[in-house]
Design a protein around this motif. Structure first.
Motif, PDB file in Angstrom:
ATOM      1  N   MET A   1      63.218  90.181  13.773  1.00 35.96           N
ATOM      2  CA  MET A   1      64.318  90.500  14.548  1.00 35.96           C
ATOM      3  C   MET A   1      64.804  89.137  15.150  1.00 35.96           C
ATOM      4  N   ASN A   2      65.908  89.162  15.335  1.00 32.73           N
ATOM      5  CA  ASN A   2      66.704  88.090  15.894  1.00 32.73           C
ATOM      6  C   ASN A   2      66.716  87.755  17.183  1.00 32.73           C
ATOM      7  N   VAL A   3      66.304  86.750  17.722  1.00 37.80           N
ATOM      8  CA  VAL A   3      66.084  86.496  19.003  1.00 37.80           C
ATOM      9  C   VAL A   3      67.474  85.270  19.492  1.00 37.80           C
ATOM     10  N   PHE A   4      68.152  85.658  20.490  1.00 42.12           N
ATOM     11  CA  PHE A   4      69.269  84.778  20.818  1.00 42.12           C
ATOM     12  C   PHE A   4      69.182  84.296  22.283  1.00 42.12           C
ATOM     13  N   SER A   5      69.672  83.309  22.544  1.00 33.49           N
ATOM     14  CA  SER A   5      69.765  83.001  23.991  1.00 33.49           C
ATOM     15  C   SER A   5      71.188  82.264  24.374  1.00 33.49           C
ATOM     16  N   LEU A   6      71.695  82.423  25.553  1.00 32.60           N
ATOM     17  CA  LEU A   6      73.016  82.191  26.055  1.00 32.60           C
ATOM     18  C   LEU A   6      72.997  81.391  27.259  1.00 32.60           C
ATOM     19  N   ILE A   7      73.192  79.928  27.131  1.00 37.54           N
ATOM     20  CA  ILE A   7      73.078  78.944  28.533  1.00 37.54           C
ATOM     21  C   ILE A   7      74.485  78.536  28.700  1.00 37.54           C
ATOM     22  N   ALA A   8      74.764  78.711  30.021  1.00 37.87           N
ATOM     23  CA  ALA A   8      75.974  77.994  30.860  1.00 37.87           C
ATOM     24  C   ALA A   8      75.516  76.917  31.754  1.00 37.87           C
ATOM     25  N   ALA A   9      76.333  75.760  31.506  1.00 37.20           N
ATOM     26  CA  ALA A   9      75.943  74.719  32.323  1.00 37.20           C
ATOM     27  C   ALA A   9      77.324  73.906  32.594  1.00 37.20           C
ATOM     28  N   SER A  10      77.135  73.406  33.701  1.00 37.37           N
ATOM     29  CA  SER A  10      78.469  72.241  34.079  1.00 37.37           C
ATOM     30  C   SER A  10      78.138  71.199  33.216  1.00 37.37           C
ATOM     31  N   ARG A  11      79.225  70.484  32.974  1.00 35.49           N
ATOM     32  CA  ARG A  11      79.191  69.258  32.282  1.00 35.49           C
ATOM     33  C   ARG A  11      78.410  68.369  32.403  1.00 35.49           C
ATOM     34  N   ASN A  12      78.144  68.022  33.664  1.00 35.11           N
ATOM     35  CA  ASN A  12      76.971  66.934  33.997  1.00 35.11           C
ATOM     36  C   ASN A  12      75.817  67.737  34.073  1.00 35.11           C
ATOM     37  N   GLU A  13      75.407  68.952  33.509  1.00 31.18           N
ATOM     38  CA  GLU A  13      74.263  69.723  33.569  1.00 31.18           C
ATOM     39  C   GLU A  13      73.554  69.786  34.927  1.00 31.18           C
ATOM     40  N   LYS A  14      74.313  69.442  35.956  1.00 33.35           N
ATOM     41  CA  LYS A  14      73.694  69.839  37.360  1.00 33.35           C
ATOM     42  C   LYS A  14      73.408  71.281  37.829  1.00 33.35           C
ATOM     43  N   VAL A  57      78.969  76.020  27.493  1.00 38.08           N
ATOM     44  CA  VAL A  57      78.141  77.302  27.121  1.00 38.08           C
ATOM     45  C   VAL A  57      77.563  77.303  25.448  1.00 38.08           C
ATOM     46  N   THR A  58      76.413  77.302  25.480  1.00 42.02           N
ATOM     47  CA  THR A  58      75.685  77.340  24.302  1.00 42.02           C
ATOM     48  C   THR A  58      74.869  78.651  23.766  1.00 42.02           C
ATOM     49  N   GLY A  63      66.241  80.037  17.891  1.00 41.13           N
ATOM     50  CA  GLY A  63      66.037  78.627  18.333  1.00 41.13           C
ATOM     51  C   GLY A  63      66.832  77.660  17.832  1.00 41.13           C
ATOM     52  N   VAL A  64      67.779  78.084  16.819  1.00 43.38           N
ATOM     53  CA  VAL A  64      68.737  77.042  16.438  1.00 43.38           C
ATOM     54  C   VAL A  64      70.132  77.260  17.195  1.00 43.38           C
ATOM     55  N   ARG A  65      70.690  76.086  17.410  1.00 45.00           N
ATOM     56  CA  ARG A  65      72.047  76.153  18.203  1.00 45.00           C
ATOM     57  C   ARG A  65      73.134  76.566  17.272  1.00 45.00           C
ATOM     58  N   ARG A  66      73.997  77.546  17.386  1.00 46.25           N
ATOM     59  CA  ARG A  66      74.885  78.059  16.498  1.00 46.25           C
ATOM     60  C   ARG A  66      76.248  77.946  17.064  1.00 46.25           C
ATOM     61  N   PHE A  67      76.500  77.908  18.188  1.00 46.93           N
ATOM     62  CA  PHE A  67      77.846  77.735  18.991  1.00 46.93           C
ATOM     63  C   PHE A  67      77.411  76.644  19.982  1.00 46.93           C
ATOM     64  N   GLN A  68      78.358  75.696  20.429  1.00 45.05           N
ATOM     65  CA  GLN A  68      78.538  74.879  21.581  1.00 45.05           C
ATOM     66  C   GLN A  68      80.070  74.905  22.083  1.00 45.05           C
ATOM     67  N   GLY A  69      80.357  75.345  23.140  1.00 44.07           N
ATOM     68  CA  GLY A  69      81.733  75.284  23.585  1.00 44.07           C
ATOM     69  C   GLY A  69      82.038  75.304  25.063  1.00 44.07           C
TER      70      GLY A  69
END
Length: 497
Positions: A1-14, A57-58, A63-69
């Motif tokens: 089964m595929n496991v995904f994660s979606l993280i949103a962060a400000s540009r300075n990651e604060k 957004v990543t 566990g492998v990053r597929r998109f960052q935008g």
């Protein structure tokens, strides 16, 4: 089964927010040419999922990053559903910019543009092919890179793919993009759709005309396929070519066009179980027996890949375009003839009181005869110009949008001219050359004699132009970018009395 994660962060990651548990659906789209990678996701706003436009957004799968935008659009419906649209770094390459490159590889061009726009690049393949000379004027950076890739493929014989690899601008050779997957009958794929068409980009009758410098006749060379004309009807491609081309070059160009366009357009859409590694630009093995006129067992290049990710389902839809060996199997027939070319005189262009000769048309006049405003003067400084300043004058007509020759002379070039779009060049009797760019319509033809009351075209926005205007350049003797002559002042000091 595929496991995904979606993280949103400000540009300075604060500020970092894990959106994984809130997401109802993710759609991740990549295209091979001319478009940034796109990520869309939906959730119901019930918890604190605050993030802002411009946030990073990543998406990671297994566990492998597929998109960052970056977040570009947020929408909220009356039901409280939140829809978000993100794009990768290629989105920032939609900015318009002017560049002059000489002897540079496409890799060098990508790095230069990326550094100018503060974008991150990773693996950039060395194509080992220096593009001899490359001028772009107010063109999107993405179009500039796409054009450089086309020139590289033509000059080196090798194709390359440019994309954002999860946060790193990347250039890879097409042969390095193959993946060891087989899709088709009994193997991963579900539904598929196959289409053949002659509706767009298909021509079986290539007609090239070379205007004569001294007469009203043009030499015509025609390359055609009698077989497909009998099957499909006559689908004509017509183009006026430069009078400097000799007959052998005309025939070679006509044959090349016929070989490229006299074939069915074939498209295949395949739905399959989601495979995280697959994106546009990859090649996979397709095995499908019953496609009607053909059976497929070959590597195909993915033009577009759309991944649909939901909590308990992961699928993808892939789009391919391709040709078969049989599509290129036809005989080329030739015709040669001469055609009369209507002389583009003042009267035929819709003006009055002139035959287009220099008689009665001495001196200079401004290119708009019904008034104008200057939207961008010569020498204006700004980062939008490769040389740091504007090398022409931009005029916008107040009344009629017709463009007139500024002085008497002979038309030496007329037609599409890269970033200038539809343009005309006139060598004047005093030795200066004028260039009229971004026209919507051209009245003039190579070899025409014109005066300062001869309409040569209509103002427009073809080529790399934002809004309707005329870009006018004046050169001494012959074209050489950038021009050192201010067109408006040049005309002003030579105005007809």
């Amino acid at each position: 089964m595929n496991v995904f994660s979606l993280i949103a962060a400000s540009r300075n990651e604060k500020r970092i927010r894990d959106l994984t548990g809130l997401i109802r659906k993710i759609t991740w789209t990549t295209q091979k040419i001319g478009a940034p990678g796109k990520l869309e996701f939906d959730f119901l706003k019930g918890e604190n999922a605050s993030y802002q436009e411009g946030d990073k957004v990543t998406l990671a799968i297994n566990g492998v990053r597929r998109f960052q935008g970056y977040v570009f659009t947020k929408e909220k419906s009356e039901k409280g559903e939140i829809h978000t649209v993100c794009y990768d770094q290629l989105r920032y390459l939609k900015a318009r910019q002017s560049y002059v490159f000489s002897g540079c590889t496409v890799g060098h061009i990508i790095k230069k543009i990326a550094d100018d726009f503060k974008l991150t690049w990773g693996h950039i393949a060395d194509t080992k092919y220096p593009i001899p000379s490359f001028l772009v004027d107010e063109k999107t950076c993405l179009d500039t890179i796409s054009q450089a890739l086309t020139m590289t493929a033509a000059g080196s014989g090798s194709q390359y793919v440019f994309f954002d690899d999860a946060g790193y601008l990347t250039l890879k050779k097409l042969s390095a993009m193959r993946l060891p997957y087989v899709l088709g009958d009994g193997s991963l794929a579900g539904q598929y759709t196959y289409q053949t068409s002659i509706d767009e980009g298909v021509y079986n009758y290539i007609k090239l005309l070379r205007p004569s410098e001294d007469s009203g006749l043009g030499e015509v060379r025609i390359a055609k396929s009698d077989e497909t004309i009998a099957d499909w009807g006559l689908l004509q491609y017509y183009e006026r070519v430069d009078q400097d081309l000799n007959t052998a070059q005309m025939k070679e160009q006509a044959k090349t066009l016929l070989l490229s366009h006299n074939r069915l357009q074939r498209k295949l859409w395949v739905e399959a179980l989601g495979i995280p590694e697959i994106r546009a630009g990859n090649s996979v093995q397709i095995e499908i027996a019953g496609l009607g006129d053909i059976a497929l067992s070959q590597w195909l290049l993915i033009d577009k890949a759309v991944h649909y990710i939901e909590p308990y389902q992961y699928r993808m839809a892939l789009e391919f375009s391709f040709h078969t060996a049989a599509d290129k199997d036809f005989a080329v027939s030739w015709e040669s003839l001469q055609e009369a070319i209507p002389q583009k005189t003042t009267s035929s262009a819709g003006s009055s009181g002139s035959s287009g000769s220099s008689s009665g048309n001495s001196g200079y006049r401004y290119p708009h005869h019904s008034g104008y405003t200057i939207s961008c003067p010569y020498g204006k400084k700004g980062s939008a110009w490769a040389v740091g300043w504007h090398s022409g004058t931009d005029y916008v007509g107040k009344g009629s949008k017709k463009i007139y020759a500024v002085a008497s002379g002979k038309v030496v070039k007329a037609g599409w001219d890269n970033s200038y779009g539809k343009s005309v060049r006139i060598l004047h009797d005093d030795g200066y050359l004028s260039l009229y760019a971004h026209l919507s319509t051209i009245y003039a033809a190579v070899g025409d004699r014109v005066g300062n009351n001869t309409a040569i075209g209509v103002e427009g926005s073809t080529g790399n132009a934002s809004g309707s205007h005329l870009h006018l350049e004046i050169h001494k003797g012959s074209y050489h970018y950038p021009s050192s002559i201010d067109p408006h002042q040049h005309i002003k000091t030579r105005l007809k009395n």
